[in-house]
Design an enzyme around this catalytic site. Structure first.
Site, PDB file in Angstrom:
ATOM      1  N   LYS A  58       7.496  -1.256   7.971  1.00 23.38           N
ATOM      2  CA  LYS A  58       7.131  -0.185   8.537  1.00 23.38           C
ATOM      3  C   LYS A  58       7.771  -1.097   9.854  1.00 23.38           C
ATOM      4  CE  LYS A  58       2.147   0.730   6.916  1.00 23.38           C
ATOM      5  NZ  LYS A  58       0.678  -0.226   7.099  1.00 23.38           N
ATOM      6  N   ALA A  74       2.231  -4.631   9.162  1.00 20.67           N
ATOM      7  CA  ALA A  74       1.182  -5.290   9.015  1.00 20.67           C
ATOM      8  C   ALA A  74       0.586  -4.299   7.699  1.00 20.67           C
ATOM      9  CB  ALA A  74      -0.182  -5.699   8.967  1.00 20.67           C
ATOM     10  N   ASP A  75      -0.074  -4.428   6.711  1.00 16.14           N
ATOM     11  CA  ASP A  75      -0.721  -3.419   5.297  1.00 16.14           C
ATOM     12  C   ASP A  75      -1.916  -4.225   4.573  1.00 16.14           C
ATOM     13  OD1 ASP A  75       0.718  -0.865   4.752  1.00 16.14           O
ATOM     14  OD2 ASP A  75      -0.205  -2.487   2.206  1.00 16.14           O
ATOM     15  N   THR A  76      -2.681  -3.523   4.882  1.00 14.84           N
ATOM     16  CA  THR A  76      -3.418  -4.088   4.005  1.00 14.84           C
ATOM     17  C   THR A  76      -4.237  -3.451   2.825  1.00 14.84           C
ATOM     18  OG1 THR A  76      -4.456  -5.516   5.949  1.00 14.84           O
ATOM     19  CG2 THR A  76      -6.297  -4.593   4.126  1.00 14.84           C
ATOM     20  N   GLY A 111      -0.329  -7.618   4.014  1.00 17.17           N
ATOM     21  CA  GLY A 111       0.659  -8.233   4.217  1.00 17.17           C
ATOM     22  C   GLY A 111       1.150  -8.255   5.995  1.00 17.17           C
TER      23      GLY A 111
END
Length: 206
Positions: A58, A74-76, A111
């Site tokens: 991203k 960011a990635d959750t 992340g």
């Protein structure tokens, strides 16, 4: 004379992530990421690797439109046992997820990634928090499903909203569950050679 700090860009539409950075008094600009998630990009990766890879992609795709600066991605994801729970497709899917999480411990993995545009370097990390749900009643679940909260969040809940009533305890970073692990972000900023405190615009006492 000290060198000017690079501009910070956040490649995320999440209002929770925006609020956290605003709360830290860290100026940033939102930048759209053209990246679209593909299974082939993260297949055969464990959840911790997957969240870090997606955050990196991203940020990296968003950085292509810039000549300088630092881009944050960011990635959750929510993991119940071996199953990754994404954003629910509809009310029934959200209900299924909440029933699965009821009375159990699950993992929330965020992340966080930083792209230094000029240096063309990527720094990333995955943070894990364990969340313990109390046993949910049918009334708990149906009442929550009648709100807007579950439908744009991994695992069909947001800890900072009504679902705070569901959480008995957590082990790890609270902000990680919201979607932006603050200390982990500070650490990767240091890894990239910056101190987050230098970016903060704090009001001094008169």
């Amino acid at each position: 004379m000290t060198a000017a700090l690079p501009k910070l860009y956040l490649a995320s539409k999440s209002p929770r992530r925006h609020e956290i950075l605003h709360g830290l008094h860290v100026p940033f600009k939102y930048i759209e990421s053209p990246y679209e998630e593909k299974i082939s990009d993260v297949e055969n990766l464990v959840p911790e690797e997957k969240s870090a890879k997606l955050a990196s992609l991203k940020a990296m795709y968003a950085s292509h439109s810039l000549e300088s600066g630092l881009v944050i991605g960011a990635d959750t994801i929510v993991v119940d046992g071996s199953e990754i729970l994404g954003k629910p497709k509809d009310r029934n899917d959200a209900k299924r997820m909440l029933k699965e999480l009821s009375g159990k411990k699950h993992r929330v993995i965020s992340g966080i990634a930083l792209v230094d545009v000029q240096q063309q370097k990527i720094y990333s990390h995955s943070e894990i928090t364990y969340v313990y749900f109390r046993k949910l009643t049918e009334k708990d679940i149906e009442t929550y499903l009648n709100t807007k909260e579950p439908y744009d969040k991994a695992g069909a809940y947001g800890i900072q909203g009504h679902a705070a009533l569901f959480v008995e305890k957590i082990e790890g970073c609270y902000f990680n569950v919201v979607g932006f692990p603050v200390v982990a972000f500070d650490n990767i900023m240091k890894e990239a050679g910056y101190d987050l405190i230098d970016f903060m615009k704090l009001e001094e006492k008169a």
